[in-house]
Design a protein around this motif. Structure first.
Motif, PDB file in Angstrom:
ATOM      1  N   ILE A  52       1.333  -1.176   0.012  1.00 54.66           N
ATOM      2  CA  ILE A  52      -0.192  -0.391  -0.014  1.00 54.66           C
ATOM      3  C   ILE A  52       0.948   0.920   0.081  1.00 54.66           C
ATOM      4  N   THR A  53       0.302   2.070  -1.019  1.00 54.06           N
ATOM      5  CA  THR A  53       1.491   3.303  -0.946  1.00 54.06           C
ATOM      6  C   THR A  53       1.046   4.107   0.233  1.00 54.06           C
ATOM      7  N   PRO A  54       2.186   5.594   0.378  1.00 58.05           N
ATOM      8  CA  PRO A  54       1.208   6.535   1.598  1.00 58.05           C
ATOM      9  C   PRO A  54       0.086   6.833   1.160  1.00 58.05           C
ATOM     10  N   GLY A  55      -0.164   7.112   0.049  1.00 59.96           N
ATOM     11  CA  GLY A  55      -1.417   7.490  -0.368  1.00 59.96           C
ATOM     12  C   GLY A  55      -3.074   6.501  -0.322  1.00 59.96           C
ATOM     13  N   ASP A  56      -2.583   5.716   0.252  1.00 56.35           N
ATOM     14  CA  ASP A  56      -3.418   4.518   0.494  1.00 56.35           C
ATOM     15  C   ASP A  56      -3.849   4.128  -0.923  1.00 56.35           C
ATOM     16  N   HIS A  57      -2.909   3.516  -2.332  1.00 57.66           N
ATOM     17  CA  HIS A  57      -3.073   2.905  -3.331  1.00 57.66           C
ATOM     18  C   HIS A  57      -2.624   1.250  -2.844  1.00 57.66           C
ATOM     19  N   ARG A  58      -3.619   0.512  -3.548  1.00 56.90           N
ATOM     20  CA  ARG A  58      -3.202  -1.291  -3.868  1.00 56.90           C
ATOM     21  C   ARG A  58      -1.654  -1.134  -5.005  1.00 56.90           C
ATOM     22  N   SER A  73       6.690  -0.671   2.131  1.00 58.68           N
ATOM     23  CA  SER A  73       6.384   0.920   1.567  1.00 58.68           C
ATOM     24  C   SER A  73       4.829   0.203   2.529  1.00 58.68           C
ATOM     25  N   ASP A  74       4.263   1.171   3.256  1.00 57.68           N
ATOM     26  CA  ASP A  74       2.999   1.529   3.996  1.00 57.68           C
ATOM     27  C   ASP A  74       2.425   2.953   3.688  1.00 57.68           C
ATOM     28  N   ARG A  75       1.017   2.708   4.766  1.00 58.17           N
ATOM     29  CA  ARG A  75       0.215   4.080   4.595  1.00 58.17           C
ATOM     30  C   ARG A  75       1.812   5.414   5.196  1.00 58.17           C
ATOM     31  N   THR A  76       2.710   4.585   6.112  1.00 55.67           N
ATOM     32  CA  THR A  76       3.462   6.113   6.022  1.00 55.67           C
ATOM     33  C   THR A  76       4.339   6.175   5.101  1.00 55.67           C
TER      34      THR A  76
END
Ligand SMILES: O=C(O)CCC(=O)C(=O)O
Ligand SMILES: [Mn+2]
Length: 215
Positions: A52-58, A73-76
């Motif tokens: 998940i990217t920081p922009g909340d995209h899978r 990568s994660d939300r942070t």
């Protein structure tokens, strides 16, 4: 657009994409079997996952890693981490056949003594893509990036140091290696949505190994 479509697949040849950026066509082909065996051993212990990217995209590309650290990568945010967040264990060690390939390819592209400490492994299923980006989470930009293509054909985009710079398209086939460093180290690059197909060794997927020296 540079047209490589009539080149003979699997035949070794070197093509300069930009200063400091080389396509070593067919370079990894002679070791395709140990490379694929190593990928299978790694994904047994650290399976592919969609981050998940920081922009909340899978991300459409599924990823895993081997080496001292792995790219996650994660939300942070994005980072290199010594621990696989899915298992809580260290990433699998980088196989000697990987490290040796990266060292030899980098040397051929003009970058001596490349000792990567991370290998991000990307799996593209048909339709998966990687948007234009720079590899810039590493602390050492003196070392190049070395990228190995296995399986289905991809259209690789390679641009300049600004996102808005014109990009050229290159067709990457099984066994091709691209290395970029020096004046091209921070060049924008990406992968167009993968076309469907069936590769004799890997089926309906493309596997990419990206070697990085993170520190
Ligand atoms: O799949 C590729 O050819 C490129 C991969 C890439 O740019 C990356 O993992 O940062
Ligand atoms: Mn990249």
């Amino acid at each position: 657009m540079m047209d490589l479509f009539d080149a003979v697949e699997g035949e070794p040849r070197d093509i300069q994409l930009a200063p400091g950026a080389m396509l070593l066509a067919g370079f990894a082909r002679p070791i395709e079997t140990p490379l694929i065996e190593s990928v299978n051993a790694i994904i047994n212990r650290a399976p592919f996952r969609h981050l998940i990217t920081p922009g909340d995209h899978r991300m459409s590309v599924a990823m895993t890693n081997c080496g001292r650290v792995g790219w996650v990568s994660d939300r942070t945010g994005y980072r290199y981490d010594a621990i696989d967040p899915d298992s809580g264990n260290p990433w699998p060690q980088m196989p000697a056949v990987f490290a040796d390939l990266a060292l030899r390819a980098a040397a051929r592209a003009g970058f001596a003594d490349f000792r990567p400490d991370a290998c991000l492994i990307n799996r593209y299923d048909p339709g998966a893509k990687l948007s234009l980006h720079q590899d810039k989470d590493e602390l050492d930009f003196n070392a190049p990036i070395v990228s190995v293509s296995l399986g289905l054909v991809a259209t690789f985009l390679f641009g300049g140091l600004n996102r808005s710079d014109k990009t050229a398209r290159y067709r990457l086939v099984h066994g091709d290696v691209v290395a970029w460093g020096g004046p091209s180290r921070l060049a924008y690059h990406g992968v167009m949505p993968l076309a469907d197909g069936e590769h004799p060794l890997l089926g309906a997927q493309r596997i990419n190994l990206t070697f990085r020296k993170t520190r």
